[in-house]
Motif scaffolding. Structure first.
Motif, PDB file in Angstrom:
ATOM      1  N   GLU A 137       0.790  -1.014   0.066  1.00  0.00           N
ATOM      2  CA  GLU A 137      -0.168  -0.064  -0.137  1.00  0.00           C
ATOM      3  C   GLU A 137       0.871   1.089   0.142  1.00  0.00           C
ATOM      4  O   GLU A 137       0.310   2.323  -0.289  1.00  0.00           O
ATOM      5  CB  GLU A 137      -1.038   0.012   1.203  1.00  0.00           C
ATOM      6  N   LYS A 138       2.208   1.219   0.356  1.00  0.00           N
ATOM      7  CA  LYS A 138       3.027   2.317   0.218  1.00  0.00           C
ATOM      8  C   LYS A 138       3.078   2.754  -1.369  1.00  0.00           C
ATOM      9  O   LYS A 138       3.383   2.119  -2.117  1.00  0.00           O
ATOM     10  CB  LYS A 138       4.348   1.915   0.954  1.00  0.00           C
ATOM     11  N   GLU A 140       5.453   4.727  -2.750  1.00  0.00           N
ATOM     12  CA  GLU A 140       6.703   4.429  -3.300  1.00  0.00           C
ATOM     13  C   GLU A 140       7.191   3.167  -3.847  1.00  0.00           C
ATOM     14  O   GLU A 140       7.816   2.978  -4.870  1.00  0.00           O
ATOM     15  CB  GLU A 140       7.808   5.064  -2.277  1.00  0.00           C
ATOM     16  N   LYS A 142       4.737   0.894  -4.655  1.00  0.00           N
ATOM     17  CA  LYS A 142       3.937   0.702  -5.785  1.00  0.00           C
ATOM     18  C   LYS A 142       4.659   1.367  -7.063  1.00  0.00           C
ATOM     19  O   LYS A 142       4.474   0.761  -8.123  1.00  0.00           O
ATOM     20  CB  LYS A 142       2.539   1.225  -5.509  1.00  0.00           C
ATOM     21  N   TYR A 186      -4.487  -1.002  -3.413  1.00  0.00           N
ATOM     22  CA  TYR A 186      -3.524  -2.103  -2.721  1.00  0.00           C
ATOM     23  C   TYR A 186      -3.128  -3.033  -4.195  1.00  0.00           C
ATOM     24  O   TYR A 186      -3.659  -3.017  -5.063  1.00  0.00           O
ATOM     25  CB  TYR A 186      -4.546  -3.049  -2.054  1.00  0.00           C
TER      26      TYR A 186
END
Length: 285
Positions: A137-138, A140, A142, A186
């Protein structure tokens, strides 16, 4: 005496080191030219390479992976009855793969966790449960995943994939640009575990690891649909090692599926497809 004269008069025998070196250089140049002329490997859906398992050390001190203990009575679980099968079909009939996700609102992480719990109920060879679910979910992380995937997909579409494969994808309007990898709140990366480890650190076989993990992923899709979430099943070609390294996953794990998850963006469209009818997929005896 005649043998010595023959050796002294033979240029090949007198210069054998140079002769061997020359043969070695020819062999090296031949292999370099072959790899250069071959270019990137072309893939079709039929020639996917399987990883070789190095499990020779598992033949020593054979012991079952599971503890040997008496079986327990079977207790039936909950079901959707009445008409559970029909209700489940109606639920799954609305499932579609989408490529346009809302960044917000963001589903609660506990919903994702419950869906993965459901996936963990899947059957597996010798109950080895050979799957790992990584939830990203971060932003950076992704972004890094998107850069890896788009770099490889550009090569896949332009060089590696057979022209017929690319042609078959044209009605779906897909290309190497993957905006959904950063738009979706997500990303779930599903890894199959080629082998596992026992409590004493010994490696143990994971039978049918790809089939087992695929069944688990199917249950996850059903759970996401039941939770009102949308997803897209992707299998990014040639990206597995780089993504495994990015997430610092161990060598026994191989990427199987990359799954963006979230809510569809307003105005999201999908291909106008027809699913096969029951008569086209069912044969009774």
């Amino acid at each position: 005496m005649e043998v010595e004269e023959l050796i002294s008069n033979s240029k090949v025998l007198r210069n054998w080191p140079s002769f061997i070196i020359g043969l070695g250089l020819i062999w090296i140049l031949k292999n370099v030219f072959y790899k250069w002329s071959r270019g990137p490997q072309r893939y079709t859906l039929e020639n996917r390479e399987e990883e070789e398992e190095d499990l020779e050390d598992l033949e020593d001190e054979l012991q079952p992976a599971l503890e040997e203990k008496p079986h327990v009575p079977f207790v039936p679980g909950q079901n959707l009855n009445p008409n559970g099968a029909e209700r489940f079909y109606e639920l799954m009939g609305g499932r579609r793969s989408i490529r346009s996700f809302k960044s917000h609102p963001k589903p609660d992480l506990s919903i994702i966790e419950d869906c993965i719990r459901a996936a963990g109920t899947a059957p597996s060879g010798a109950h080895t449960e050979p799957w790992t679910y990584c939830v990203i979910e971060k932003p950076e992380v992704k972004q890094s995943i998107r850069e890896i995937v788009e770099q490889e997909e550009l090569i896949n579409y332009s060089q590696r994939m057979h022209k017929q494969w690319v042609t078959d994808l044209r009605p779906l309007q897909t290309n190497h640009i993957k905006e959904y990898l950063t738009d979706a709140p997500y990303l779930i990366l599903i890894f199959k575990q080629i082998y596992g480890f026992s409590e004493d650190g010994r490696r143990k076989r994971h039978y049918y690891n790809e089939i087992s993990t695929s069944i688990s992923a199917g249950i996850l899709l059903g759970a996401l649909q039941a939770a009102g979430l949308s997803s897209l099943v992707t299998t990014p070609l040639n990206c597995g090692p780089a993504l495994r390294s990015l997430l610092n996953r161990p060598i026994n794990e191989k990427l199987l599926i990359l799954l963006p998850v979230g809510y569809p963006k307003d105005g999201c469209t999908v291909p106008d497809l027809r699913r096969k009818s029951l008569s086209e997929i069912l044969v009774t005896f």
